[in-house]
Design a protein around this motif. Structure first.
Motif, PDB file in Angstrom:
ATOM      1  N   LYS A  60     -82.137 127.927 146.279  1.00 15.91           N
ATOM      2  CA  LYS A  60     -83.333 128.591 145.481  1.00 15.91           C
ATOM      3  C   LYS A  60     -83.049 128.496 143.890  1.00 15.91           C
ATOM      4  CE  LYS A  60     -83.879 132.504 148.679  1.00 15.91           C
ATOM      5  NZ  LYS A  60     -83.165 131.879 149.845  1.00 15.91           N
ATOM      6  N   VAL A  61     -83.141 127.225 143.822  1.00 15.47           N
ATOM      7  CA  VAL A  61     -82.799 126.458 142.482  1.00 15.47           C
ATOM      8  C   VAL A  61     -84.088 126.678 141.451  1.00 15.47           C
ATOM      9  CG1 VAL A  61     -82.637 124.531 140.847  1.00 15.47           C
ATOM     10  CG2 VAL A  61     -81.070 124.858 142.790  1.00 15.47           C
ATOM     11  N   THR A  62     -84.050 127.319 140.435  1.00 16.44           N
ATOM     12  CA  THR A  62     -85.388 127.966 139.729  1.00 16.44           C
ATOM     13  C   THR A  62     -85.518 126.658 138.402  1.00 16.44           C
ATOM     14  OG1 THR A  62     -84.177 129.235 137.892  1.00 16.44           O
ATOM     15  CG2 THR A  62     -85.111 130.026 139.914  1.00 16.44           C
TER      16      THR A  62
ATOM     17  N   VAL B  47     -88.509 111.540 137.305  1.00 21.67           N
ATOM     18  CA  VAL B  47     -88.180 111.945 138.577  1.00 21.67           C
ATOM     19  C   VAL B  47     -87.930 113.317 138.768  1.00 21.67           C
ATOM     20  CG1 VAL B  47     -86.342 111.616 140.171  1.00 21.67           C
ATOM     21  CG2 VAL B  47     -87.568 109.685 139.209  1.00 21.67           C
ATOM     22  N   ALA B  48     -87.126 113.783 137.738  1.00 27.75           N
ATOM     23  CA  ALA B  48     -86.649 115.398 137.550  1.00 27.75           C
ATOM     24  C   ALA B  48     -87.901 116.207 137.641  1.00 27.75           C
ATOM     25  CB  ALA B  48     -85.694 115.493 136.541  1.00 27.75           C
ATOM     26  N   GLU B  49     -88.965 115.745 136.733  1.00 29.65           N
ATOM     27  CA  GLU B  49     -90.086 116.546 136.667  1.00 29.65           C
ATOM     28  C   GLU B  49     -90.949 116.760 137.873  1.00 29.65           C
ATOM     29  OE1 GLU B  49     -91.099 115.893 131.859  1.00 29.65           O
ATOM     30  OE2 GLU B  49     -91.983 114.574 133.738  1.00 29.65           O
ATOM     31  N   ILE B  50     -91.036 115.550 138.783  1.00 30.13           N
ATOM     32  CA  ILE B  50     -91.570 115.607 140.004  1.00 30.13           C
ATOM     33  C   ILE B  50     -90.888 116.195 140.869  1.00 30.13           C
ATOM     34  CG2 ILE B  50     -92.607 114.194 141.789  1.00 30.13           C
ATOM     35  CD1 ILE B  50     -93.296 112.104 139.662  1.00 30.13           C
TER      36      ILE B  50
ATOM     37  N   THR C  19     -88.467 122.833 134.281  1.00 29.19           N
ATOM     38  CA  THR C  19     -87.388 121.858 133.934  1.00 29.19           C
ATOM     39  C   THR C  19     -86.918 122.317 132.458  1.00 29.19           C
ATOM     40  OG1 THR C  19     -88.849 120.586 132.634  1.00 29.19           O
ATOM     41  CG2 THR C  19     -88.343 119.769 134.858  1.00 29.19           C
ATOM     42  N   ALA C  20     -85.641 121.851 132.356  1.00 35.86           N
ATOM     43  CA  ALA C  20     -85.048 122.232 130.941  1.00 35.86           C
ATOM     44  C   ALA C  20     -83.836 121.218 130.696  1.00 35.86           C
ATOM     45  CB  ALA C  20     -84.213 123.784 130.910  1.00 35.86           C
ATOM     46  N   VAL C  21     -83.805 120.773 129.389  1.00 33.31           N
ATOM     47  CA  VAL C  21     -83.207 119.943 128.861  1.00 33.31           C
ATOM     48  C   VAL C  21     -81.336 120.449 128.956  1.00 33.31           C
ATOM     49  CG1 VAL C  21     -82.285 118.595 127.012  1.00 33.31           C
ATOM     50  CG2 VAL C  21     -84.694 118.837 127.532  1.00 33.31           C
ATOM     51  N   LEU C  22     -80.511 119.673 129.714  1.00 30.83           N
ATOM     52  CA  LEU C  22     -79.154 120.133 129.472  1.00 30.83           C
ATOM     53  C   LEU C  22     -78.555 118.790 129.137  1.00 30.83           C
ATOM     54  CD1 LEU C  22     -76.990 122.246 130.283  1.00 30.83           C
ATOM     55  CD2 LEU C  22     -76.728 120.824 132.511  1.00 30.83           C
ATOM     56  N   ASP C  23     -78.122 119.008 127.789  1.00 36.02           N
ATOM     57  CA  ASP C  23     -77.505 117.732 127.064  1.00 36.02           C
ATOM     58  C   ASP C  23     -76.205 117.491 127.415  1.00 36.02           C
ATOM     59  OD1 ASP C  23     -77.161 115.754 125.057  1.00 36.02           O
ATOM     60  OD2 ASP C  23     -77.616 117.013 123.288  1.00 36.02           O
TER      61      ASP C  23
ATOM     62  N   LEU D 132     -74.822 126.251 126.927  1.00 39.96           N
ATOM     63  CA  LEU D 132     -74.200 127.356 127.533  1.00 39.96           C
ATOM     64  C   LEU D 132     -75.764 128.344 127.690  1.00 39.96           C
ATOM     65  CD1 LEU D 132     -72.605 129.780 128.352  1.00 39.96           C
ATOM     66  CD2 LEU D 132     -71.952 129.967 126.007  1.00 39.96           C
ATOM     67  N   SER D 133     -76.313 128.371 126.626  1.00 40.10           N
ATOM     68  CA  SER D 133     -77.525 129.489 126.570  1.00 40.10           C
ATOM     69  C   SER D 133     -78.684 128.763 127.574  1.00 40.10           C
ATOM     70  CB  SER D 133     -78.268 129.304 125.056  1.00 40.10           C
ATOM     71  OG  SER D 133     -77.648 129.845 124.185  1.00 40.10           O
ATOM     72  N   THR D 134     -78.594 127.524 127.724  1.00 41.42           N
ATOM     73  CA  THR D 134     -79.722 126.983 128.683  1.00 41.42           C
ATOM     74  C   THR D 134     -79.104 127.249 130.193  1.00 41.42           C
ATOM     75  OG1 THR D 134     -80.398 125.151 127.305  1.00 41.42           O
ATOM     76  CG2 THR D 134     -80.787 124.823 129.470  1.00 41.42           C
ATOM     77  N   LEU D 135     -77.877 127.039 130.475  1.00 43.90           N
ATOM     78  CA  LEU D 135     -77.372 127.518 131.580  1.00 43.90           C
ATOM     79  C   LEU D 135     -77.522 128.960 131.830  1.00 43.90           C
ATOM     80  CD1 LEU D 135     -74.187 125.198 131.540  1.00 43.90           C
ATOM     81  CD2 LEU D 135     -76.187 125.169 133.137  1.00 43.90           C
ATOM     82  N   GLN D 136     -77.168 129.695 130.937  1.00 44.71           N
ATOM     83  CA  GLN D 136     -77.402 131.161 131.328  1.00 44.71           C
ATOM     84  C   GLN D 136     -78.660 131.481 131.630  1.00 44.71           C
ATOM     85  OE1 GLN D 136     -75.647 132.298 127.435  1.00 44.71           O
ATOM     86  NE2 GLN D 136     -74.016 133.557 128.338  1.00 44.71           N
ATOM     87  N   ALA D 137     -79.892 130.991 130.876  1.00 39.91           N
ATOM     88  CA  ALA D 137     -81.363 131.385 131.442  1.00 39.91           C
ATOM     89  C   ALA D 137     -81.555 130.933 132.871  1.00 39.91           C
ATOM     90  CB  ALA D 137     -82.146 130.729 130.274  1.00 39.91           C
ATOM     91  N   ALA D 138     -81.158 129.606 133.096  1.00 38.72           N
ATOM     92  CA  ALA D 138     -81.432 128.969 134.307  1.00 38.72           C
ATOM     93  C   ALA D 138     -80.647 129.623 135.702  1.00 38.72           C
ATOM     94  CB  ALA D 138     -80.960 127.494 134.274  1.00 38.72           C
ATOM     95  N   LEU D 139     -79.500 130.211 135.471  1.00 37.67           N
ATOM     96  CA  LEU D 139     -78.619 130.560 136.381  1.00 37.67           C
ATOM     97  C   LEU D 139     -78.594 132.169 136.263  1.00 37.67           C
ATOM     98  CD1 LEU D 139     -75.669 128.188 136.057  1.00 37.67           C
ATOM     99  CD2 LEU D 139     -77.693 128.080 137.353  1.00 37.67           C
TER     100      LEU D 139
END
Length: 309
Positions: free
Chosen positions: A250-252, A264-267, A276-280, A299-306
């Motif tokens: 159930k990956v968001t 590819v990631a977008e499709i 999608t979100a950027v993880l640098d 860290l902020s990106t991961l916190q929002a995604a997870l």
């Protein structure tokens, strides 16, 4: 797997960026300002060398901002310059051109950061994600070690010792700055551990398998679309496998990168109903800030995604 996702295979690979080759010219054992010359192969190592070297050394990076480090090609001037630099900071196995140049021109002055820590093994499944990519020198470990701040702190300490040995007149300064840098990295590690301690999900689907150290450190599960080489094209079977895992978990969010095409990631995201979100991977100098701020943004990106609390 949808036809759109299969067709997107042709869009894999790096974004077009500045011409590879790094900064013009090479380094010399003493730079124009009279300081010991240090050469760093790619941005995270350059950041570290600049922090530890401080005012006592002149650090030159081989990889310009916006250039995918795996794609780096060295100019003859840069290669010749390695014969004179006081220390070359690199990671064997991530930049073939640098590996070859160090072996031929600076073997006694190379500091392979991977030798300073216990690296993660290159998992068999990650080694075979792609079908075609660059021919990298085979190593049995994952070279993306800077994405674990705790290991990077150890590298900082070892780099301080190497610089102290190369330039004894300023040895204490190198050691002091290495200790301060290691402390900053330890603080970052603690911040990330706390921020990712309680999350609703632990699966991160990434453009390529660069985040094994980050995932291992903070108890996440990385699912790379491509393997360790971002230019390797994933097979249709691999894409189908990733899509299946993403749905099961159930990956968001499907994570894209700064220097690699997100097509590819977008499709894939469309197919599994995710965004999608950027993880640098912090392989190049951020457009704003530095290594520390880029990792905190991750860290902020991961916190929002997870959905971390």
């Amino acid at each position: 797997m949808s036809a759109a996702l299969l067709a997107a295979l042709t869009a894999c690979g790096s974004e077009t960026g500045p011409a590879a080759g790094g900064s013009p010219g090479g380094a010399s054992s003493v730079s124009a300002d009279g300081k010991p010359a240090v050469t760093a192969a790619m941005y995270p190592l350059q950041w570290l060398a600049e922090r530890v070297g401080g005012p006592d050394a002149t650090v030159t990076g081989l990889t310009e901002p916006g250039v995918e480090p795996h794609d780096l090609e060295l100019s003859p001037i840069q290669v010749a310059g390695l014969e004179k630099t006081r220390l070359v900071v690199y990671i064997k196995g991530i930049q073939p051109a640098v590996d070859e140049a160090v072996e031929q021109h600076a073997a006694d002055r190379g500091f392979d950061a991977a030798t300073a820590i216990t690296p993660l093994p290159a998992a068999e499944e990650e080694e075979h994600h792609g079908e075609e990519g660059h021919e990298h020198e085979e190593v049995d470990y994952d070279p993306h070690l800077w994405l674990d701040p705790a290991r990077f702190a150890t590298v900082a300490t070892k780099l301080g010792e190497r610089l102290a040995a190369a330039d004894p007149a300023h040895a204490q300064g190198y050691r002091d700055r290495a200790a301060a840098t290691a402390a900053d990295l330890t603080a970052l590690d603690q911040e990330m551990a706390k921020g990712l301690a309680t999350c609703s999900s632990d699966a991160i689907v990434t453009g390529h398998a660069a985040f094994g150290y980050l995932a291992g450190r903070y108890k996440l599960h990385q699912v790379g679309i491509s393997g360790l080489d971002p230019d390797a094209e994933p097979s249709p079977a691999r894409l189908a496998e990733v899509a299946k895992v993403a749905k099961q978990e159930k990956v968001t969010t499907i994570f894209t990168e700064t220097l690699v095409s997100p097509k590819v990631a977008e499709i894939l995201a469309q197919e599994v109903g995710a965004k999608t979100a950027v993880l640098d991977p912090v392989e190049s100098r951020p457009s704003n800030g530095d290594y520390l701020s880029a990792m905190r943004q991750n860290l902020s990106t991961l916190q929002a995604a997870l959905s971390c609390s």
